[in-house]
Design an enzyme around this catalytic site. Structure first.
Site, PDB file in Angstrom:
ATOM      1  CE  LYS A  39      41.318 -32.328  14.708  1.00  0.00           C
ATOM      2  NZ  LYS A  39      41.601 -33.777  14.638  1.00  0.00           N
ATOM      3  CG  ASP A  66      44.249 -34.412  17.154  1.00  0.00           C
ATOM      4  OD1 ASP A  66      44.582 -34.771  18.300  1.00  0.00           O
ATOM      5  OD2 ASP A  66      43.094 -34.574  16.700  1.00  0.00           O
ATOM      6  CG  LEU A  67      50.318 -36.926  15.514  1.00  0.00           C
ATOM      7  CD1 LEU A  67      51.777 -37.128  15.122  1.00  0.00           C
ATOM      8  CD2 LEU A  67      49.404 -37.682  14.547  1.00  0.00           C
ATOM      9  CE  LYS A  68      42.634 -37.035  20.398  1.00  0.00           C
ATOM     10  NZ  LYS A  68      42.567 -36.848  18.923  1.00  0.00           N
ATOM     11  CG  HIS A  70      48.978 -42.468  26.649  1.00  0.00           C
ATOM     12  ND1 HIS A  70      47.694 -42.807  26.978  1.00  0.00           N
ATOM     13  CD2 HIS A  70      49.709 -42.728  27.748  1.00  0.00           C
ATOM     14  CE1 HIS A  70      47.651 -43.254  28.222  1.00  0.00           C
ATOM     15  NE2 HIS A  70      48.874 -43.224  28.712  1.00  0.00           N
ATOM     16  CG  ASP A  71      55.291 -44.711  24.397  1.00  0.00           C
ATOM     17  OD1 ASP A  71      55.901 -45.361  25.276  1.00  0.00           O
ATOM     18  OD2 ASP A  71      55.136 -45.106  23.230  1.00  0.00           O
ATOM     19  N   PRO A  73      57.694 -41.360  29.494  1.00  0.00           N
ATOM     20  CG  PRO A  73      57.763 -40.543  31.700  1.00  0.00           C
ATOM     21  CD  PRO A  73      57.633 -41.820  30.909  1.00  0.00           C
ATOM     22  CB  THR A  75      58.696 -42.677  24.071  1.00  0.00           C
ATOM     23  OG1 THR A  75      59.631 -43.698  24.404  1.00  0.00           O
ATOM     24  CG2 THR A  75      58.170 -42.894  22.671  1.00  0.00           C
ATOM     25  NE  ARG A 186      28.669 -30.917  12.884  1.00  0.00           N
ATOM     26  CZ  ARG A 186      29.947 -31.276  13.036  1.00  0.00           C
ATOM     27  NH1 ARG A 186      30.854 -30.395  13.401  1.00  0.00           N
ATOM     28  NH2 ARG A 186      30.329 -32.506  12.804  1.00  0.00           N
ATOM     29  N   GLY A 215      35.367 -29.714  11.424  1.00  0.00           N
ATOM     30  CA  GLY A 215      35.737 -30.509  10.263  1.00  0.00           C
ATOM     31  C   GLY A 215      34.693 -30.455   9.172  1.00  0.00           C
ATOM     32  NE  ARG A 216      32.265 -35.150  10.401  1.00  0.00           N
ATOM     33  CZ  ARG A 216      31.814 -36.043  11.268  1.00  0.00           C
ATOM     34  NH1 ARG A 216      31.295 -37.182  10.841  1.00  0.00           N
ATOM     35  NH2 ARG A 216      31.879 -35.803  12.562  1.00  0.00           N
TER      36      ARG A 216
HETATM   37  O1  C5P Z   1      33.804 -33.107  11.313  1.00  0.00           O
HETATM   38  P1  C5P Z   1      33.798 -32.661  12.746  1.00  0.00           P
HETATM   39  O2  C5P Z   1      33.590 -31.179  12.928  1.00  0.00           O
HETATM   40  O3  C5P Z   1      32.861 -33.471  13.607  1.00  0.00           O
HETATM   41  O4  C5P Z   1      35.296 -32.981  13.194  1.00  0.00           O
HETATM   42  C1  C5P Z   1      35.733 -32.789  14.483  1.00  0.00           C
HETATM   43  C2  C5P Z   1      37.176 -33.196  14.663  1.00  0.00           C
HETATM   44  O5  C5P Z   1      37.429 -33.158  16.064  1.00  0.00           O
HETATM   45  C3  C5P Z   1      37.542 -34.589  14.205  1.00  0.00           C
HETATM   46  O6  C5P Z   1      38.915 -34.561  13.761  1.00  0.00           O
HETATM   47  C4  C5P Z   1      37.418 -35.427  15.448  1.00  0.00           C
HETATM   48  O7  C5P Z   1      38.266 -36.532  15.476  1.00  0.00           O
HETATM   49  C5  C5P Z   1      37.825 -34.428  16.528  1.00  0.00           C
HETATM   50  N1  C5P Z   1      37.236 -34.679  17.853  1.00  0.00           N
HETATM   51  C6  C5P Z   1      35.873 -34.762  18.077  1.00  0.00           C
HETATM   52  N2  C5P Z   1      35.387 -34.967  19.327  1.00  0.00           N
HETATM   53  C7  C5P Z   1      36.213 -35.101  20.331  1.00  0.00           C
HETATM   54  C8  C5P Z   1      37.589 -35.018  20.155  1.00  0.00           C
HETATM   55  C9  C5P Z   1      38.072 -34.809  18.870  1.00  0.00           C
HETATM   56  O8  C5P Z   1      35.087 -34.620  17.154  1.00  0.00           O
HETATM   57  N3  C5P Z   1      35.710 -35.269  21.523  1.00  0.00           N
END
Ligand code: C5P
Length: 238
Positions: A39, A66-68, A70-71, A73, A75, A186, A215-216
């Site tokens: 992502k 993942d640029l979400k 919102h503008d 239609p 654009t 997690r 992510g982390r």
């Molecule tokens: O590091 P982690 O697993 O928390 O990363 C989750 C990813 O999902 C991040 O890029 C975060 O911006 C995105 N995200 C989130 N919760 C949301 C929507 C998106 O953690 N509700």
């Protein structure tokens, strides 16, 4: 669209929340496209641009841009078409942009041979009930999520970003299989960081999630490949 909802291949989408392309490239070299998709969000894209997306795709990865958007239609449609032309696997827009915007986005991506999955954000999970009131939204958070999800479904989108805790409800609401993209995941025993209502990868898929954004727990691991392999083996039977 149903058959596109969950494609073959990895269910884990690693969030490359890095502030430079070098770290993204280095991460991509440490793992493999058979094990995860990637992502690219606003920070990395704003710093590194389409080039890093092209490089990661060149290395064999499916990219969720993942640029979400919102503008207006036109654009959003043009931005979605640009993403589709780039060849990304998934792109997202805010459902609150309205039905006309969502339909324009849908029509725009359908113009390419292999359209990306088009996903809506309903309500940002950072918004509280007080925030909704301030914005003029009536009703509960859940009723707003449902209303925006229905809007996305009626516009022909493939699914929504949601919490795994909402996955079962949204699969029922959608009627046909929805593509549900769930952050807040997690693996058992890993640090919560700033997430609060989490689920394990196994629980989230059982609840109806299609793809897991993580992510982390992976990017911050000493051995990301080992963490990914462990997650994949945990969900292999699902
Ligand atoms: O590091 P982690 O697993 O928390 O990363 C989750 C990813 O999902 C991040 O890029 C975060 O911006 C995105 N995200 C989130 N919760 C949301 C929507 C998106 O953690 N509700």
């Amino acid at each position: 669209m149903v058959e596109r909802t969950v494609a073959k291949g990895p269910r884990v989408v690693v969030a490359l929340d890095f502030d430079n392309a070098d770290q993204a490239r280095a991460f991509a070299r440490r793992v493999r496209p058979e094990l995860c998709r990637l992502k690219v969000g606003k920070e990395l894209f704003t710093r590194a641009g389409p080039r890093v997306v092209q490089e990661l795709m060149g290395a064999g990865y499916d990219i969720f841009l993942d640029l979400k958007f919102h503008d207006i239609p036109t654009t959003v449609a043009r931005a979605c078409r640009a993403a589709a032309d780039m060849g990304v696997w998934m792109v997202n827009v805010h459902a609150s942009g309205g039905g006309a915007m969502l339909r324009a986005a849908r029509d725009a991506v359908e113009g390419v041979a292999k359209p990306p999955l088009l996903i809506a954000v309903t309500l940002l999970t950072s918004l509280s009930l007080d925030d909704l009131r301030e914005l003029g939204y009536a009703g509960s958070i859940e009723s707003n999520v449902q209303r925006l999800a229905i809007l996305a479904r009626e516009a022909g989108l493939d699914g929504v970003v949601c919490s795994a805790h909402e996955a079962a409800m949204l699969q029922t609401l959608w009627g046909t299989p929805a593509c549900l993209v769930t952050p807040g995941i997690r693996p058992a025993g890993s640090a919560l960081n700033d997430q609060s209502r989490v689920m394990t990868p196994h629980e989230a898929l059982k609840a109806g999630a299609s793809y897991l954004v993580i992510g982390r727990p992976i990017t911050g691991a000493v051995d990301p490949l080992a963490v990914l392999a462990s997650i994949n083996s945990d969900i292999a039977a699902l």
